[in-house]
Design an enzyme around this catalytic site. Structure first.
Site, PDB file in Angstrom:
ATOM      1  N   CYS A 159     -11.796  29.702 -22.125  1.00 19.65           N
ATOM      2  CA  CYS A 159     -10.653  29.973 -21.768  1.00 19.65           C
ATOM      3  C   CYS A 159      -9.145  29.107 -22.400  1.00 19.65           C
ATOM      4  O   CYS A 159      -9.416  27.558 -21.898  1.00 19.65           O
ATOM      5  CB  CYS A 159     -10.306  30.533 -20.422  1.00 19.65           C
ATOM      6  SG  CYS A 159      -9.223  31.852 -20.058  1.00 19.65           S
ATOM      7  N   ASP A 191      -0.075 -14.671  21.063  1.00 22.11           N
ATOM      8  CA  ASP A 191       0.144 -16.231  20.763  1.00 22.11           C
ATOM      9  C   ASP A 191      -1.727 -16.279  20.062  1.00 22.11           C
ATOM     10  O   ASP A 191      -2.075 -15.774  20.709  1.00 22.11           O
ATOM     11  CB  ASP A 191       0.574 -17.004  20.244  1.00 22.11           C
ATOM     12  CG  ASP A 191       1.994 -17.256  19.907  1.00 22.11           C
ATOM     13  OD1 ASP A 191       2.383 -16.518  19.151  1.00 22.11           O
ATOM     14  OD2 ASP A 191       2.988 -18.165  20.597  1.00 22.11           O
TER      15      ASP A 191
END
Length: 550
Positions: free
Chosen positions: A120, A362
């Protein structure tokens, strides 16, 4: 008959039956029927179209009559005030790869009547070969490969850029040949193509994967399908003539448009600026017959994130919170994030994850007490259905895997709840215990003055040790309270409750005068910090779970 002429026209230029129905304005569930039932739907669509055209014609005649009545000198006369509903514009000729379609005298004539169109020209095969059992099996294989536990799914479809251009080309020719052709389906044409494909594929796909297909609403599990066409860029090159200045500029900006000069947004925006007349001057013919049908090469599932929250304790002074790299080189063997997430993700099976916590400590700082709140976002998870009992078992697995961390209150939370992790960042408090040393010794009586200091405001410039990743600013921070306990003539413990974001190490040693006041200036001693522990993070989230303690 007008409707049959339109159908003949669309057939002659190479449109498939479902695309023809979409051009005719069909939007019912009949579009999803199997091929053998489409002929009946086509007859119904033709009748509906002709009714629409009759109404439009009647309105047009009424409007012209009213204009003539108002102006007797109008060139419109009763003899000329007619509308040939069934007759297309005379003399319109289109060519398409050797096919010439003439619409003069109300007839559609194939110059090559035996020509067969396998793909198509509008949907490029999407509504033909793009919804076969082979394609459905291909998509189902991609869905099943993840082992998802979702009960329902929906489909998302990305089309080739040129498809909307092809649809627009056919519409301009259709309106040129049949001016009374209703445009009610023109604006939602692409959306309808997508919906038709999703419904043709979705329900049989659901049976194959044992999940419910739901169309038209957002679901947590989406199968993303990208359709590609080999002639996509070649089709889009016509835009260089249609909008020369726009795309010439895009070609010059190589870096900005490195992924491609044409995009769906740019092509669609350019088309909208053109009238049909302007468009037809450059594109007087139907789109070319596709080289081949579109293919599905990019099949990816997408699922809403899963969020797990809890609190963690860190007992090691050699464990960063997140993976630590310096100039591409890894420091430390693992991290809190990895010890948590990698074990949990063995059950979730997510594509990736993101770890976030209420602040961070830390690498050499322990996190004790009730632990630090955190949340993990698992991206594109395969498994999301866990009972609290199963989540508690995951927590036990993490806790037994390492003596460096421990989890508590692990639970699944909603996305809307994770805002609690970051909200009140400035308001919440944290409690610390610092082991301090005084070079040369000290008088223990000096420590007593600290317990009387409340709501001490300190000014902290960004510490030297984090300047490489934080902007240089001076931040006011509050030390709500503190007290010190003597260990011996050189060491003491300092207990502090501070505003979140306070740099404790810098408060103790002063950071070369970048934090003022600091413990050195307050005591008048050469104080430094040996070790630091977080003792409490005052954030009541996530909620406590009695069965999450282990």
């Amino acid at each position: 008959m007008f409707g049959r002429q339109v159908v003949k026209f669309l057939e002659s230029i190479g449109c498939c039956q479902r695309c023809i129905l979409i051009y005719l304005g069909e939007r019912s569930d009949s579009l999803y029927d199997s091929d053998q039932f489409l002929d009946r739907t086509l007859e119904q669509a033709i009748l509906a179209l002709e009714e629409d055209v009759r109404e439009l014609s009647a309105l047009s005649e009424k409007s012209q009559k009213e204009a003539t009545d108002e102006d007797p000198c109008s060139p419109l006369s009763a003899e000329n005030n007619t509308c040939e509903v069934l007759t297309p514009v005379a003399g319109t000729v289109e060519e398409n790869n050797g096919i010439c379609v003439s619409s003069s005298n109300g007839h559609i004539e194939h110059i090559s009547k035996k020509q067969k169109f396998s793909v198509c020209i509008t949907c490029i095969g999407l509504l033909q070969s793009g919804c076969t059992s082979t394609i459905i099996a291909q998509i189902s294989e991609a869905m099943l490969s993840g082992g998802h536990d979702a009960d329902a799914f929906t489909l998302a479809l990305a089309l080739p850029i040129c498809l909307s251009l092809r649809v627009h080309r056919v519409w301009t020719l259709l309106k040129q040949a049949y001016p009374l052709m209703p445009e009610k389906g023109r604006t939602d044409h692409i959306a309808t193509i997508k919906d038709v494909w999703k419904n043709l594929v979705g329900h049989p796909l659901g049976k194959m994967v044992d999940k419910t297909f739901i169309q038209g609403q957002y679901l947590e599990f989406i199968m993303n399908v990208s359709a590609s066409y080999v002639g996509d860029i070649q089709d889009c090159e016509i835009m260089d003539k249609l909008c020369e200045s726009t795309f010439a500029m895009r070609r010059k900006q190589h870096k900005k448009y490195a992924t491609g000069v044409y995009s769906k947004q740019s092509v669609d925006a350019a088309i909208k600026k053109l009238t049909d007349t302007e468009f037809l001057k450059v594109c007087p013919n139907p789109p070319s017959i596709p080289i081949e049908a579109i293919a599905f090469k990019d099949l990816k599932w997408q699922r809403d994130s899963l969020y797990m929250a809890g609190r963690y304790n860190k007992y090691s002074r050699e464990l960063p919170q997140t993976p630590w790299f310096v100039e591409g080189e890894r420091k430390m063997g693992s991290s809190v994030q990895e010890l948590l997430c990698e074990i949990l993700n063995k059950s979730v099976k997510a594509e990736d994850y993101r770890f976030s916590s209420s602040g961070r400590e830390d690498v050499d700082v322990r996190c004790l007490g009730n632990g630090r709140p955190f949340v993990i976002e698992f991206l594109n998870p395969c498994i999301t259905k866990f009972s609290q009992k199963e989540v508690t078992q995951f927590q036990k697995e993490v806790n037994s895997s390492s003596d460096m961390i421990q989890l508590r209150h692990l639970q699944i939370v909603d996305k809307k709840d994770i805002k609690n992790l970051k909200e009140g960042e400035e308001e919440k408090t944290k409690a610390y215990c610092a082991l301090c040393i005084v070079r040369g010794g000290y008088d223990p009586l000096l420590l007593s003055q600290l317990s009387g200091m409340k709501e001490l405001v300190v000014q902290q410039k960004t510490p030297v040790r984090v300047l490489h990743r934080r902007p240089l600013l001076t931040r006011p921070r509050i030390i709500h309270e503190m007290r010190a306990s003597c260990i011996d003539s050189f060491f003491f413990k300092l207990h502090l409750t501070t505003q979140a974001g306070t740099y404790i190490k810098e408060f103790v040693h002063g950071d070369l005068g970048r934090t003022t006041p600091n413990l050195r200036s307050i005591l008048g001693l050469d104080v430094d910090i040996i070790a630091l522990d977080v003792e409490k993070v005052a954030l009541d989230w996530p909620p406590e779970c009695s069965d999450c303690l282990s």
